[in-house]
Design a protein around this motif. Structure first.
Motif, PDB file in Angstrom:
ATOM      1  N   GLU A   1       6.504  -5.656 -12.726  1.00  0.00           N
ATOM      2  CA  GLU A   1       7.898  -5.314 -12.438  1.00  0.00           C
ATOM      3  C   GLU A   1       8.569  -4.823 -13.718  1.00  0.00           C
ATOM      4  OE1 GLU A   1       9.837  -5.341  -9.425  1.00  0.00           O
ATOM      5  OE2 GLU A   1      11.068  -4.335 -10.912  1.00  0.00           O
ATOM      6  N   HIS A   2       9.351  -3.763 -13.569  1.00  0.00           N
ATOM      7  CA  HIS A   2      10.046  -3.203 -14.734  1.00  0.00           C
ATOM      8  C   HIS A   2      11.459  -3.732 -14.875  1.00  0.00           C
ATOM      9  CE1 HIS A   2       7.186  -0.315 -16.367  1.00  0.00           C
ATOM     10  NE2 HIS A   2       6.797  -0.101 -15.127  1.00  0.00           N
ATOM     11  N   ASP A   3      12.029  -4.229 -13.773  1.00  0.00           N
ATOM     12  CA  ASP A   3      13.424  -4.671 -13.824  1.00  0.00           C
ATOM     13  C   ASP A   3      13.496  -6.039 -14.519  1.00  0.00           C
ATOM     14  OD1 ASP A   3      15.895  -6.001 -13.073  1.00  0.00           O
ATOM     15  OD2 ASP A   3      16.199  -4.313 -11.701  1.00  0.00           O
TER      16      ASP A   3
ATOM     17  N   GLU B   1       5.120  -3.273  -8.731  1.00  0.00           N
ATOM     18  CA  GLU B   1       6.477  -2.710  -8.743  1.00  0.00           C
ATOM     19  C   GLU B   1       7.123  -2.658  -7.359  1.00  0.00           C
ATOM     20  OE1 GLU B   1       7.342   0.516 -11.332  1.00  0.00           O
ATOM     21  OE2 GLU B   1       5.333   0.460 -12.204  1.00  0.00           O
TER      22      GLU B   1
ATOM     23  N   SER C   1      10.452  -0.620  -7.088  1.00  0.00           N
ATOM     24  CA  SER C   1      10.594   0.705  -7.708  1.00  0.00           C
ATOM     25  C   SER C   1      11.298   1.668  -6.746  1.00  0.00           C
ATOM     26  CB  SER C   1       9.233   1.269  -8.118  1.00  0.00           C
ATOM     27  OG  SER C   1       8.545   1.726  -6.997  1.00  0.00           O
TER      28      SER C   1
ATOM     29  N   THR D   1      17.376  -3.879  -4.714  1.00  0.00           N
ATOM     30  CA  THR D   1      16.499  -4.578  -5.651  1.00  0.00           C
ATOM     31  C   THR D   1      16.754  -6.077  -5.593  1.00  0.00           C
ATOM     32  OG1 THR D   1      16.342  -2.691  -7.150  1.00  0.00           O
ATOM     33  CG2 THR D   1      15.935  -4.847  -8.118  1.00  0.00           C
TER      34      THR D   1
END
Ligand SMILES: Nc1ncnc2c1ncn2[C@@H]1O[C@H](COP(=O)(O)OP(=O)(O)OP(=O)(O)O)[C@@H](O)[C@H]1O
Length: 250
Positions: free
Chosen positions: A202-204, A170, A173, A180
């Motif tokens: 990665e969450h995005d 991440e 984050s 970002t």
């Protein structure tokens, strides 16, 4: 380049990573995605031997490395990015990178490097800071950096270990949208400049879909799907298990 076969990690009766097969090719940017608790961080932990796997094998450069201790893996080129809490906060940005570079240079075959090490390390450290966009802050203390710049510094420190495969957990984050995007662009440029293989949690989703060569979707510790972004977006099982509530973002 980096692989796993049947990799498993149980905590008591709970199987957090459940028979994962993985084959990351040299030069690839692979993202690992999945819902909260899917086992992504635990997978990184067993790939790096921060946690001993309960079963299965890990491969690096074609060799099985399952039992190679965690601290030996960076010397082979398998590096997990430093965490922000591993910064030497009182030291300058430059010193943080140099400390890492010198640690790596002080191997058994580097007596010459050790003697001239400070100069070599400083040049290398500056070059790395330029690449991650921190050259202007080289003489700031690490504690004074913004959250985003501290994350960039952890990446710079990781690069100083001369990785061939870098695992990033991440990296964006806590960053706002502009930071970002900048960090994603920086990571992409590093991939080509340093000839890196990157594995990214990665969450995005916009980053994952735009940057990844391939995406591995974990669900309840198991690999639900692996493929290029367009295939993953179109995968019915992925939609049902994971992306159901997130179609708007795609
Ligand atoms: N040391 C531990 N002891 C017991 N259970 C653990 C341990 N570490 C992780 N778990 C459990 O394993 C599961 C997977 O956790 P993990 O942190 O790997 O998921 P994740 O996909 O990284 O989640 P997130 O996206 O929220 O970071 C979770 O249910 C978690 O509670």
């Amino acid at each position: 380049m980096l692989g796993a076969r049947g990799l498993t990690k149980s905590f008591g009766g709970f199987v957090a990573v459940d028979g994962v097969d993985l084959a990351v090719q040299e030069g690839e940017l692979r993202s690992i995605i999945g819902p909260n608790g899917a086992g992504k961080t635990t997978l990184f932990n067993v790939l790096t031997n921060a946690l001993t796997p309960s079963g299965g094998q890990v491969y690096f450069g074609g060799e099985e490395i399952t039992d190679v201790p965690q601290h030996e893996r960076p010397h082979m080129g398998l590096v997990r990015s430093f965490q922000s809490n591993q910064l030497f906060e009182e030291q300058t940005v430059l010193e943080n990178v140099r400390i890492v570079a010198q640690t790596i240079e002080q191997g058994p075959f580097s007596f010459d490097l050790f003697r001239t090490g400070r100069r070599v390390a400083e040049e290398d450290a500056y070059e790395i800071l330029e690449r991650v966009g921190l050259a202007e802050q080289a003489h700031e203390s690490a504690a004074n950096l913004s959250h985003g710049d501290q994350r960039r510094l952890t990446i710079a420190m990781s690069l100083a270990t001369d990785p061939s495969v870098l695992l990033l957990d991440e990296p964006t984050s806590g960053m706002g949208p502009t930071e970002t995007e900048e960090t994603a662009a920086m990571i992409e440029s590093l991939q080509s400049e340093y000839d890196l293989t990157l594995v990214l949690i990665e969450h995005d989703m916009s980053i994952v879909l735009s940057m990844s060569d391939r995406i591995t979707v974990l669900n309840r510790g198991q690999v639900l799907a692996t493929g290029p972004p367009d295939e993953i977006q179109a995968n019915d099982a992925v939609q049902t298990a994971y992306l159901g509530g997130m179609e708007d973002e795609l």
